[in-house]
Write an enzyme that holds these catalytic residues in place. Sequence first.
Site, PDB file in Angstrom:
ATOM      1  N   SER A  78      -0.306  -7.189  37.520  1.00 33.16           N
ATOM      2  CA  SER A  78       1.531  -7.190  37.685  1.00 33.16           C
ATOM      3  C   SER A  78       1.739  -8.427  39.097  1.00 33.16           C
ATOM      4  O   SER A  78       1.245  -8.914  39.569  1.00 33.16           O
ATOM      5  CB  SER A  78       1.831  -6.519  37.098  1.00 33.16           C
ATOM      6  OG  SER A  78       3.422  -6.791  36.551  1.00 33.16           O
TER       7      SER A  78
ATOM      8  N   ASP B 240       1.838 -11.567  26.359  1.00 34.15           N
ATOM      9  CA  ASP B 240       2.247 -11.418  27.645  1.00 34.15           C
ATOM     10  C   ASP B 240       3.459 -12.697  28.067  1.00 34.15           C
ATOM     11  O   ASP B 240       2.239 -13.518  28.297  1.00 34.15           O
ATOM     12  CB  ASP B 240       0.994 -10.527  28.165  1.00 34.15           C
ATOM     13  CG  ASP B 240       2.028 -10.831  29.869  1.00 34.15           C
ATOM     14  OD1 ASP B 240       3.216 -10.539  30.039  1.00 34.15           O
ATOM     15  OD2 ASP B 240       0.972 -10.387  31.048  1.00 34.15           O
TER      16      ASP B 240
ATOM     17  N   HIS C 232       1.219  -6.965  27.843  1.00 32.95           N
ATOM     18  CA  HIS C 232       1.428  -6.559  29.409  1.00 32.95           C
ATOM     19  C   HIS C 232       0.652  -5.231  29.382  1.00 32.95           C
ATOM     20  O   HIS C 232       1.928  -3.739  29.279  1.00 32.95           O
ATOM     21  CB  HIS C 232       2.582  -7.167  29.763  1.00 32.95           C
ATOM     22  CG  HIS C 232       3.110  -6.767  31.100  1.00 32.95           C
ATOM     23  ND1 HIS C 232       2.239  -7.770  32.057  1.00 32.95           N
ATOM     24  CD2 HIS C 232       3.098  -5.789  32.434  1.00 32.95           C
ATOM     25  CE1 HIS C 232       2.416  -7.646  33.134  1.00 32.95           C
ATOM     26  NE2 HIS C 232       2.626  -6.297  33.193  1.00 32.95           N
TER      27      HIS C 232
END
Length: 313
Positions: free
Chosen positions: A157, A253, A283
Amino acid sequence: MLQNMDPELREIGELLASRGSEPIDVATSRALLAAMIGTPPADDRLDVTERHVPGPNDAPDVRILLISPRDRAAPSPAVLYLHGGGFVVGSPETELESASALALAANAVTISVDYRLAPENPYPAAVEDAYSALTWVADHAAELGVDVDRVAVAGSSAGACIAAALALLSRDRSGPTICFQHLVIPAFDDRLDTPSMRTFTDTPMWNRERAEASWRMYLGADHDGDVPVYAAPARASDLSGLPPAYIAVSELDPLRDEGIAYASALLAAGVSVELHVFPGTFHGSTIVTTAAISQHQIEEAATAARRALVART
């Protein structure tokens, strides 16, 4: 779109999506995350030690966790790991399991970096902390029992954003050589203008509103619109000479399309890329570790690291 969610992820996904509109409170988020993590359990296959290494000019030292397989043979690969958390939460402890998995997969020393967090320390604090840790690893390779030609960067991320930025920064500064980028569910683009980012406003764990808040805090109050490529790698026009990459994105996502676009741009620049889009996932959905698709993601991430680092002997 959520009808495409993997059945084993649906219950927790719908629960998380229902909370997606709750206000983002940095202090509360940090406290909740710390309480959830507590003291990570020990793994008798690994030695985990804390060190502090010199930080950037006029900045504090950088705390790192050195994660080393007890049976590794030196010189071994090394992985500089950057945790996720939207640039504003997280620590090496919050992703100790992921960093440890890379250490075990590649029989590598993993160096997990406790970089400074926004909004108190906006860009470039995190990237400069990561660069300081990278140069320390290169300078102390013999002491660490590390092969300086097999040093990778990895992250998830926001951590994947910092890892990719680090590859660009080290290339442009003629810094330490990075042999591989391991980038999972990456955030690359502050412009937030991809189809997935425009569409996924109510997805679990991450959505457009949270992405907007994350970038606003990371870029800082003095942000004037001129965003450096070392903050948002998607803005880079020259990706030549970068190390090979593994990029994994999730179907549901908001960050999906910027990961795909960055992989395509790397390929166009002559950089080898392994790209995977995992169907039905959101996610961070690997938190549902029992799901078959999560196990596939985790196993594949380990395989990619092992193939890139162990095969380079």
